[in-house]
Design an enzyme around this catalytic site. Structure first.
Site, PDB file in Angstrom:
ATOM      1  N   LYS A 133      -5.246  -5.845 -24.414  1.00 10.59           N
ATOM      2  CA  LYS A 133      -4.602  -7.168 -24.285  1.00 10.59           C
ATOM      3  C   LYS A 133      -3.276  -7.183 -25.024  1.00 10.59           C
ATOM      4  O   LYS A 133      -2.281  -7.682 -24.533  1.00 10.59           O
ATOM      5  CB  LYS A 133      -5.484  -8.287 -24.854  1.00 10.59           C
ATOM      6  CG  LYS A 133      -6.592  -8.812 -24.009  1.00 10.59           C
ATOM      7  CD  LYS A 133      -6.219  -9.528 -22.753  1.00 10.59           C
ATOM      8  CE  LYS A 133      -5.950  -8.632 -21.585  1.00 10.59           C
ATOM      9  NZ  LYS A 133      -6.994  -8.084 -20.812  1.00 10.59           N
TER      10      LYS A 133
ATOM     11  N   GLY B 270       0.824  -1.205   0.000  1.00 10.75           N
ATOM     12  CA  GLY B 270       0.000   0.000   0.000  1.00 10.75           C
ATOM     13  C   GLY B 270       0.855   1.250   0.000  1.00 10.75           C
ATOM     14  O   GLY B 270       2.049   1.197  -0.310  1.00 10.75           O
TER      15      GLY B 270
ATOM     16  N   LYS C  88      -1.091  -7.009 -10.804  1.00  9.71           N
ATOM     17  CA  LYS C  88      -2.461  -7.431 -11.059  1.00  9.71           C
ATOM     18  C   LYS C  88      -3.470  -6.678 -10.208  1.00  9.71           C
ATOM     19  O   LYS C  88      -4.540  -6.329 -10.660  1.00  9.71           O
ATOM     20  CB  LYS C  88      -2.598  -8.923 -10.815  1.00  9.71           C
ATOM     21  CG  LYS C  88      -3.989  -9.418 -11.168  1.00  9.71           C
ATOM     22  CD  LYS C  88      -3.996 -10.814 -11.630  1.00  9.71           C
ATOM     23  CE  LYS C  88      -5.344 -11.228 -12.170  1.00  9.71           C
ATOM     24  NZ  LYS C  88      -5.601 -10.707 -13.515  1.00  9.71           N
TER      25      LYS C  88
ATOM     26  N   HIS D  50     -10.876  11.323 -38.587  1.00 10.27           N
ATOM     27  CA  HIS D  50     -10.715  12.581 -37.854  1.00 10.27           C
ATOM     28  C   HIS D  50      -9.318  12.714 -37.265  1.00 10.27           C
ATOM     29  O   HIS D  50      -9.142  13.393 -36.262  1.00 10.27           O
ATOM     30  CB  HIS D  50     -11.800  12.697 -36.782  1.00 10.27           C
ATOM     31  CG  HIS D  50     -13.172  12.662 -37.382  1.00 10.27           C
ATOM     32  ND1 HIS D  50     -13.717  13.736 -38.041  1.00 10.27           N
ATOM     33  CD2 HIS D  50     -14.067  11.651 -37.483  1.00 10.27           C
ATOM     34  CE1 HIS D  50     -14.917  13.392 -38.502  1.00 10.27           C
ATOM     35  NE2 HIS D  50     -15.143  12.138 -38.179  1.00 10.27           N
TER      36      HIS D  50
ATOM     37  N   GLU E 189     -10.810  -3.719 -25.491  1.00  9.82           N
ATOM     38  CA  GLU E 189     -10.198  -4.820 -24.749  1.00  9.82           C
ATOM     39  C   GLU E 189      -9.099  -5.499 -25.575  1.00  9.82           C
ATOM     40  O   GLU E 189      -8.031  -5.828 -25.058  1.00  9.82           O
ATOM     41  CB  GLU E 189     -11.282  -5.832 -24.315  1.00  9.82           C
ATOM     42  CG  GLU E 189     -10.776  -7.040 -23.559  1.00  9.82           C
ATOM     43  CD  GLU E 189     -10.043  -6.713 -22.250  1.00  9.82           C
ATOM     44  OE1 GLU E 189     -10.037  -5.554 -21.826  1.00  9.82           O
ATOM     45  OE2 GLU E 189      -9.450  -7.643 -21.686  1.00  9.82           O
TER      46      GLU E 189
HETATM   47  C1  F6R Z   1      -5.894  -5.796 -17.860  1.00  8.63           C
HETATM   48  C2  F6R Z   1      -6.234  -5.897 -16.448  1.00  8.63           C
HETATM   49  C3  F6R Z   1      -6.504  -4.640 -15.716  1.00  8.63           C
HETATM   50  C4  F6R Z   1      -7.647  -4.847 -14.694  1.00  8.63           C
HETATM   51  C5  F6R Z   1      -7.799  -3.592 -13.845  1.00  8.63           C
HETATM   52  C6  F6R Z   1      -8.920  -3.715 -12.840  1.00  8.63           C
HETATM   53  O1  F6R Z   1      -5.670  -7.046 -18.407  1.00  8.63           O
HETATM   54  O2  F6R Z   1      -6.275  -6.951 -15.884  1.00  8.63           O
HETATM   55  O3  F6R Z   1      -6.795  -3.595 -16.583  1.00  8.63           O
HETATM   56  O4  F6R Z   1      -8.816  -5.127 -15.390  1.00  8.63           O
HETATM   57  O5  F6R Z   1      -6.598  -3.337 -13.156  1.00  8.63           O
HETATM   58  O6  F6R Z   1      -8.675  -4.738 -11.937  1.00  8.63           O
HETATM   59  P1  F6R Z   1      -9.844  -5.364 -11.082  1.00  8.63           P
HETATM   60  O7  F6R Z   1     -10.765  -6.031 -12.022  1.00  8.63           O
HETATM   61  O8  F6R Z   1      -9.169  -6.311 -10.147  1.00  8.63           O
HETATM   62  O9  F6R Z   1     -10.513  -4.223 -10.371  1.00  8.63           O
END
Ligand code: F6R
Length: 616
Positions: free
Chosen positions: A493, A103, A611, A512, A489
């Site tokens: 990716k 944090g 993540k 544009h 998306e």
């Molecule tokens: C992209 C990805 C991130 C999450 C984002 C939200 O592949 O995984 O963009 O979607 O950080 O995370 P959550 O869903 O855990 O709130």
């Protein structure tokens, strides 16, 4: 952001800590460290810059560090560059307090100045060292026990944190505290395990305690006690995690990302089955697990969806689907903007927060903002017991299981199911969808898992195509309506795992400005799943082709002349157009994955990413 583990028991701690950290490495991976205590002896601290395997090598897989009580950390740098010096654990100079932190301590500079005035010196640039030394300061100043010293620190610190701390005077004990950053604890067979997330301890136990916000815990071998900020004991219930421990392993796949892409038919089916029940041979929507009745739903006049990253992209799809099926106005906004924008929230607004982790700081703050403004909130969340799952009024639990790859695939797909189900439930409650239409939609939704499987079978062709673009500089994704949402998306990716610049454009916007970026050989991916918009997008594809673009088409309309236009085509099975995202996203995930593989990159842990983004 950062992963924390802790262990106290009969077994040697270091190998358990390293194993737990390996399950959390997706949360941060620029440095790692452990502190292990052998009886009353001072903790031995070992740290290493870089991936966890360097720490594992340095400690001979943990065998070189003896002791049955310890804490560990894998870092995603916020304060101070990635280095061994800034890696956790951090300690007071006399090793009185040793700890790890996840944090951000927002007022760390003010606290650091205070501690310097009291004679403390600092060896790192981290806010964590400040927090650890503040605990040490209160512990010594007030001559109190660990819980009181930590509580005083929690009152003084602003920001979000999960902390795990050991005190010299308390061998065989670990103290934990949290505010807005997750922390779970499991007790089994006379041993106690702690982790930032369930996968870290899942192989030891499925019975989990969640430390609440602004709470603390004391871990001893086979025992855990929880305390509130006043130092009073708090009773906790155990939550049984249904996830299978194997689900957090690669199971023969080269990467978690490709394993999770393959898991999509199953997790999509599981999520559909959680809300669609067979009644007399007919599918019927059952939202009882979500806690929303038809009466609740009928009372909402507006929907606001807020989320981050891919979860936000689900929100963009949901906006199209919900508005089209129900005519209820939907606004979708990234959570980091929503929380600071003083948004207008009309009466009878349902605020939907979409989050895999349920811990994303901005999404959690958006939820709290909505609740403070008197709105009802629905969390679409994957991680059971996460902050968003606990604080939302209603929860749609997606059943993706543990998602380890940093780039989301299967959680995204299950969130789509939640969005479609919400649209149908709302249409039903509002009386705008006929019974026949609902049955038709639900029946079609049930066919999605098999269609996703069919698309995954295309992977060899897609790998062949993707490997040609390992050296691409820019890639563009174009589509209209829902296809634009799919492009958002697909583009994310690709860029996050392959480091190739890519952008998603509403196909009508190309002229544009963006079209000036098209050069000979630039890859442009056109997504065409919406029959009304097919010809329009084809025209936009022809426009870029005549400026040199190499065209890939993702389409469900094999009978149109796409193959005359596109250089490479993936046909997706026919489905109701509202559900097309669930299918069209599969080849886009595979393109991102295979381009990253062909570049030899670390697909599951792309640089700079973590993540679970538990800081703003
Ligand atoms: C992209 C990805 C991130 C999450 C984002 C939200 O592949 O995984 O963009 O979607 O950080 O995370 P959550 O869903 O855990 O709130």
């Amino acid at each position: 952001m950062c992963g924390i583990v802790g262990f106290v028991g009969k077994s040697q701690a270091a190998p358990i800590l390293l194993d737990g950290l390996s399950k959390l490495e997706y949360r941060g991976y620029d440095s790692a460290g452990i502190a292990v205590r052998d009886g009353d002896a001072e903790p031995v601290v070992v740290k290493a810059k870089g991936r966890l395997k360097i720490l594992a090598e340095k400690t001979n897989d943990g065998a070189a560090v003896k002791g049955t009580c310890g804490i560990g950390h894998t870092r995603w740098a916020t304060h101070g560059e990635p280095s061994e010096n800034n890696a956790h654990p951090h300690c007071s100079d006399d090793m009185n307090v040793v700890g790890v932190h996840n944090g951000i301590i927002e007022n760390y500079q003010e606290l650091k100045d205070k501690l310097i005035r009291h004679g403390y010196t600092f060896y790192s640039q981290t806010d964590t060292e400040v927090a650890i030394k503040l605990i040490d300061y209160y512990y010594k100043k007030y001559q109190v026990g660990p819980i009181d010293a930590i509580a005083k620190t929690m009152v003084r610190v602003r920001g979000s944190y999960a902390l795990a701390v050991m005190f010299k005077d308390y061998p065989g004990e670990i103290y934990a505290a949290r505010k807005d950053s997750p922390m779970v604890i499991g007790v089994t067979g006379g041993e106690t395990f702690m982790g930032s997330d369930v996968p870290a301890i899942l192989k030891h136990t499925k019975d989990i305690y969640y430390i609440g916000n602004l709470e603390m815990a004391r871990l001893r071998a086979g025992e855990v006690t929880f305390f509130n900020l006043d130092g009073d004991e708090v009773q906790k219930d155990i939550t049984e995690i249904k996830w299978d421990a194997d689900a957090a392993e690669k199971g023969g796949f080269e990467h978690f990302m490709i394993k999770e892409i393959h898991e999509q038919p199953k997790v999509v089916r599981d999520t559909i089955n959680s809300v669609v029940k067979d009644v007399n041979g007919k599918p019927e929507l059952d939202f009882s697990s979500v806690g929303l009745t038809d009466e609740d739903l009928a009372g909402f006049d507006n929907i606001i969806i807020t989320a981050c990253g891919s979860a936000y992209h689900v929100g963009v799809v949901a906006q199209y689907v919900i508005e089209d099926l129900t005519r209820v106005p939907v606004r979708v906004e990234v959570a980091s903007e929503f929380r600071y924008r003083n948004p207008i929230l009309p009466p009878n607004t349902l605020v939907v927060i979409i989050s895999q982790s349920g811990e994303t700081a901005d999404s959690l703050a958006a939820l709290r903002e909505a609740r403070n403004r008197g709105c009802k909130t629905l969390g679409i969340v994957n991680v059971v017991g996460s902050s968003i799952a606990r604080e939302a009024d209603y929860v749609f639990q997606t059943l993706a299981g543990p998602e380890i790859a940093v780039a989301t695939t299967k959680a995204y797909s299950t969130q789509l199911i939640a969005a479609y189900s919400l649209a149908i439930a709302l249409g039903k409650a509002k009386g705008v969808l006929s019974e026949e239409k609902i049955t038709e939609l639900l029946t079609e939704m049930q066919t999605l898992p098999d269609k996703i499987s069919k698309l995954i079978e295309e992977k060899d062709r897609i790998q062949w195509f993707s490997s040609k673009f390992a050296n691409a500089k820019d890639v563009f994704y174009i589509g209209r309506g829902i296809d634009y949402a799919i492009c958002l998306e697909g583009s994310l990716k690709l860029k996050e795992v392959s480091y190739i610049h890519s952008e998603a454009y509403a196909a009508g916007e190309l002229k544009h400005g963006t079209i000036s970026l098209i050069e000979d050989g630039t890859l442009v991916v056109g997504v065409l799943t919406q029959s009304q918009l097919f010809e329009k997008t084809i025209s936009n594809m022809v426009e870029v082709k005549s400026r040199g673009a190499y065209l890939c088409g993702i389409t469900s309309y094999g009978n149109y002349s796409i193959e005359d236009t596109a250089d490479f085509t993936v046909f997706i099975p026919k489905t109701d157009e509202h559900f097309a995202t669930s299918l069209a996203v599969i080849p886009l995930q595979l393109i991102g994955y295979y381009i990253s593989v062909s570049k030899g990159l670390d697909v599951d842990k792309p640089r700079n990413l973590a993540k679970s983004v538990t800081v703003e």
